[in-house]
Design an enzyme around this catalytic site. Sequence first.
Site, PDB file in Angstrom:
ATOM      1  N   ASN A  67       0.789  -1.093   0.049  1.00 32.66           N
ATOM      2  CA  ASN A  67       0.011  -0.133  -0.024  1.00 32.66           C
ATOM      3  C   ASN A  67       0.836   1.255   0.148  1.00 32.66           C
ATOM      4  OD1 ASN A  67      -2.215   1.575   0.189  1.00 32.66           O
ATOM      5  ND2 ASN A  67      -2.488   1.382   1.974  1.00 32.66           N
ATOM      6  N   ASP A 119       9.911   2.268   3.337  1.00 31.81           N
ATOM      7  CA  ASP A 119       8.668   1.746   3.588  1.00 31.81           C
ATOM      8  C   ASP A 119       8.757   0.351   4.082  1.00 31.81           C
ATOM      9  OD1 ASP A 119       5.921   1.663   4.666  1.00 31.81           O
ATOM     10  OD2 ASP A 119       5.136   1.730   2.565  1.00 31.81           O
TER      11      ASP A 119
END
Length: 426
Positions: A276, A303
């Site tokens: 995501n 991330d």
Amino acid sequence: MNTLIQNAIVADRHVFKGDILIENGRISALGQHLSAPAGTTVIDAAGATVMPGLVDVHVHFREPGYTHKETIRTGAQAAAHGGFTTVVAMPNLDPVPDNVTDLAALIAKNHHDAQIHVQQFAAITHGLRSTNLTDYAAMKAAGALGFSNDGVGVQDAATMYHAMKGAAAVDAPIVAHIEDNGLVDHGVINAGPKAQALGLPGINHVSESAQLARDLTLAEATGVHYHACHVSTKQSIELIRDAKARGVHVTAEATPHHLLLDDGHIPGDDPMFKMNPPLRSEADRLALMDGLRDGTIDLIATDHAPHTQAEKTGSFRDAAFGIVGSETAFALLYTSFVRSGWCTLKDLIGWMSTKPADAFGLDAGRINIGAPADLTIVDLDHAYQIDPRTWRSKGHNSPFIGRTVYGKVLWTLVDGAVAYQEEGTL
């Protein structure tokens, strides 16, 4: 402790063959055939490349609350293994660092448990999902580098506007997870041919760009430093490029996985490719690469999002979003971008070290006399396979397992101390 790195290829703004002397945690001399005081530890780089320590402004260490996925200790070990000397951890934890007491305790644990520099973002709003702003002045005074609700887009425009005003007043950045929940509409993969072929609900690209357009308008009105996390679409690149041209104080990051993969690479209903924002189209990926090259995208951030095997088993429909990246990012990008000739090593060092440090005012990212001895020594010449059995992270959730890459980290030094050393090196 003093250390002398000998016989290195030193790569920063300039490249030279020589030595680096470290005294009291800082670089004290650069040159050739340097001598050192008695008792100095000598590292023979044997022709390996020394770079400024890598800087990652977007990691998830999962502690407190989710230590079955990762801890501060294992996350920091993974970062050091990947060549990172400074990281910034996100606040989607339990408890959320949305008050001074919990934030101070988390920062203290970061310092105690990590052998690298771990900076901390605090929450924009209480509990991440509320519309109640945290106390920005008190949180910054307690050590918050900035404010983020990463993992959750701020859905209410008025909340974001007041958050930006509050952050600007204390000269702190708003670090935004850009996602309109209504437009995501329970999707699990990028909307498009791959989603249709797999029979999976898609995430429309406008779920990112629509909220980004709102935020850039608000950032222009408030003057805040607005940082866009994990940008993934062509439309987002165009919006950021236009905002920068207007003088909006915006910085943006792209992840290695969005730069290297698109939804055409998804082999089937394999949740190792679920993240995501989702992997977008090839056109989006190429736009990200163009944005990185022309400066629209300022920096690369991993991330790093560890999950358990059970959470990444089964179908896109039910598995967790996210992949790990700390231990693979540099090698993947060096192999795909530098060895192919798409960019130079200096460019990659800029995106993974100097520019993230500059964007957030960190004392990192350069090899200069007097600078902190935060250094990464890498072997750029020999291939190896990405193998999770060598990882320090608890999470093994990655679509890159088994890839052949170059750029193995041999040593990571933080303030002159060894934070990681490859087995078999002297």
